[in-house]
Design a protein around this motif. Structure first.
Motif, PDB file in Angstrom:
ATOM      1  N   GLU A   1      24.810 100.048  54.642  1.00 17.88           N
ATOM      2  CA  GLU A   1      24.109 101.531  54.099  1.00 17.88           C
ATOM      3  C   GLU A   1      22.813 101.717  54.496  1.00 17.88           C
ATOM      4  O   GLU A   1      22.558 102.743  54.790  1.00 17.88           O
ATOM      5  CB  GLU A   1      24.211 101.172  52.321  1.00 17.88           C
ATOM      6  N   ASN A   2      21.927 100.576  54.329  1.00 17.95           N
ATOM      7  CA  ASN A   2      20.706 100.808  54.850  1.00 17.95           C
ATOM      8  C   ASN A   2      20.700 101.322  56.245  1.00 17.95           C
ATOM      9  O   ASN A   2      19.765 101.966  56.590  1.00 17.95           O
ATOM     10  CB  ASN A   2      20.023  99.351  54.904  1.00 17.95           C
ATOM     11  N   LEU A   3      21.380 100.664  57.114  1.00 15.34           N
ATOM     12  CA  LEU A   3      21.426 101.190  58.497  1.00 15.34           C
ATOM     13  C   LEU A   3      21.694 102.821  58.540  1.00 15.34           C
ATOM     14  O   LEU A   3      21.039 103.426  59.396  1.00 15.34           O
ATOM     15  CB  LEU A   3      22.498 100.281  59.536  1.00 15.34           C
ATOM     16  N   SER A   4      22.718 103.121  57.818  1.00 15.23           N
ATOM     17  CA  SER A   4      23.468 104.336  57.957  1.00 15.23           C
ATOM     18  C   SER A   4      22.221 105.451  57.703  1.00 15.23           C
ATOM     19  O   SER A   4      22.357 106.419  57.973  1.00 15.23           O
ATOM     20  CB  SER A   4      24.743 104.584  57.020  1.00 15.23           C
ATOM     21  N   TYR A   5      21.174 104.970  56.565  1.00 16.45           N
ATOM     22  CA  TYR A   5      20.260 105.793  56.243  1.00 16.45           C
ATOM     23  C   TYR A   5      19.515 106.390  57.384  1.00 16.45           C
ATOM     24  O   TYR A   5      18.831 107.280  57.551  1.00 16.45           O
ATOM     25  CB  TYR A   5      19.388 105.339  55.142  1.00 16.45           C
ATOM     26  N   PHE A   6      19.282 105.238  58.431  1.00 11.07           N
ATOM     27  CA  PHE A   6      18.424 105.428  59.541  1.00 11.07           C
ATOM     28  C   PHE A   6      18.848 106.187  60.898  1.00 11.07           C
ATOM     29  O   PHE A   6      18.045 106.504  61.714  1.00 11.07           O
ATOM     30  CB  PHE A   6      17.568 104.153  60.035  1.00 11.07           C
ATOM     31  N   ILE A   7      19.936 106.353  60.688  1.00  9.93           N
ATOM     32  CA  ILE A   7      20.575 107.104  61.860  1.00  9.93           C
ATOM     33  C   ILE A   7      20.600 108.676  61.402  1.00  9.93           C
ATOM     34  O   ILE A   7      20.741 109.037  60.432  1.00  9.93           O
ATOM     35  CB  ILE A   7      22.126 106.703  62.475  1.00  9.93           C
ATOM     36  N   ARG A   8      20.387 109.555  62.487  1.00  7.25           N
ATOM     37  CA  ARG A   8      20.493 110.863  62.503  1.00  7.25           C
ATOM     38  C   ARG A   8      21.746 111.498  62.047  1.00  7.25           C
ATOM     39  O   ARG A   8      22.569 111.247  62.900  1.00  7.25           O
ATOM     40  CB  ARG A   8      19.920 111.464  63.598  1.00  7.25           C
TER      41      ARG A   8
END
Lengths: 205, 205
Positions: B198-205
């Motif tokens: 989830e954390n990663l998905s926040y940082f992708i555009r």
DNA sequence: AATTGTGAATTGATTCACAGCT
DNA sequence: AGCTGTGAATCAATTCACAATT
């Protein structure tokens, strides 16, 4: 993408935790919760919870607390975690195949759409394709995959990562015990099991 | 045990990383390394590396750098990571049994001496005992085990943890997606796979 | 009365800058 | 000349304290 950059990563982590606590509350048909109560469930101080939420707006009612549904929905929006996000997994060894079987990702909004390995063996019980790593680049491009789970040995981690990044991967969940070097636009979260154990062992008497 | 408490946990984490980089250097018969070079390998700034080491003493030679063997040995000592540390694993599901097979722990100084599950099924390929969870407490006491890896479902995590703590476990590596409540003398490190994604998905555009 | 939202204060971590060794 | 070790300065995160709101 305006402000994303200056919100502490730790706050984003905690949002996921709050989200999980809210789901539990929803299951129990609770519809309002105070920052005090929610923070306790998440293992943080109430002021921290409020500060974390403040990065994104105001969602509470003074004197009352937060509406569980509204807050939960809001956090989902913030985390961008509404549509199913496709993910690939690279390195189908012990850990890799366990994560494939684990399957707990789907209900959190992630779908592992394919796995890659140098020498893919068919695994009947898994219902996703396990493909040779040479096909990875094309697959990433064709399916517009942006996220990858990396479970290859440390020795090939950097090499595989380079290929993924070239093909368009933007976020990597890295289980290889090594430090990955990636361009600025790529995010890496590393989970290093040995380091976690070592860290714990320091703290026991 | 005097100062342990006021050294940042992040520094301890980084020591493990430095340690791993040093091992790699040793394999390549490098015998001296500068803070600049080692820091680069570990993905941190050289001043941070030096500050981290400064918590424990002075190990370098000005003008020269650090002796790889000496520094590696020193970090091992600091991490208390010299004798083989016994660990139990609780919850032999997908993830649990994968970690048992994974086996990468041993060479890092940890030995999984037994696994526990509510309904243990014999797993021939694993050469450690898989025992019913009712025997856990006795086992912990008899074998003086201090560390545990927790891979049970979230719903039983707290309950199992309470039992472990009562029996003398002092450190838990928790893979259950839940916040554990433990007394002060117990350390918990949590690895939450869904949260990481989830954390990663926040940082992708 | 209760609880949020937030500037100010505090605490903690990182980086700078350079003195001190080899 | 080169590199470590560290006090001082900066930057970041957390907590406090309380005004604002229902």
């Amino acid at each position: 993408m305006p402000t994303k950059i200056d919100i502490p990563r730790k706050s984003i982590y905690r949002l996921s935790i709050y989200q999980r606590c809210l789901s539990k509350l929803r299951e129990n048909d609770v519809d309002t919760v105070s920052s005090e109560a929610l923070a306790k469930a998440a293992g943080v101080k109430s002021t921290q919870l409020r500060k974390d939420l403040a990065y994104f707006g105001q969602f509470g009612t003074r004197g009352l607390g937060y509406n569980v549904d509204v807050l939960s929905k809001t956090i989902s929006d913030v985390l961008g975690h509404n549509r199913l996000q496709p993910v690939i997994l690279v390195g189908v060894g012990n850990l890799g195949s366990a994560l494939l079987r684990y399957g707990g990702f789907r209900k959190e909004g992630f779908e592992v759409v394919a796995a890659f390995d140098l020498a893919p063996r068919r695994q009947a019980e898994l219902n996703i394709p396990i493909l040779p790593i040479v096909e990875m680049k094309d697959f990433i491009g064709q399916h517009q995959v942006k996220m990858a789970i990396l479970t290859v040995p440390a020795s090939s981690a950097q090499n595989v990562t380079n290929q993924m990044v070239e093909a368009g991967i933007q976020a990597v969940l890295n289980f290889s015990p090594t430090v990955l070097d990636v361009p600025d636009h790529v995010v890496v979260n590393s989970v290093d099991l040995a380091v976690e154990l070592e860290n714990l062992s320091y703290f026991i008497r």
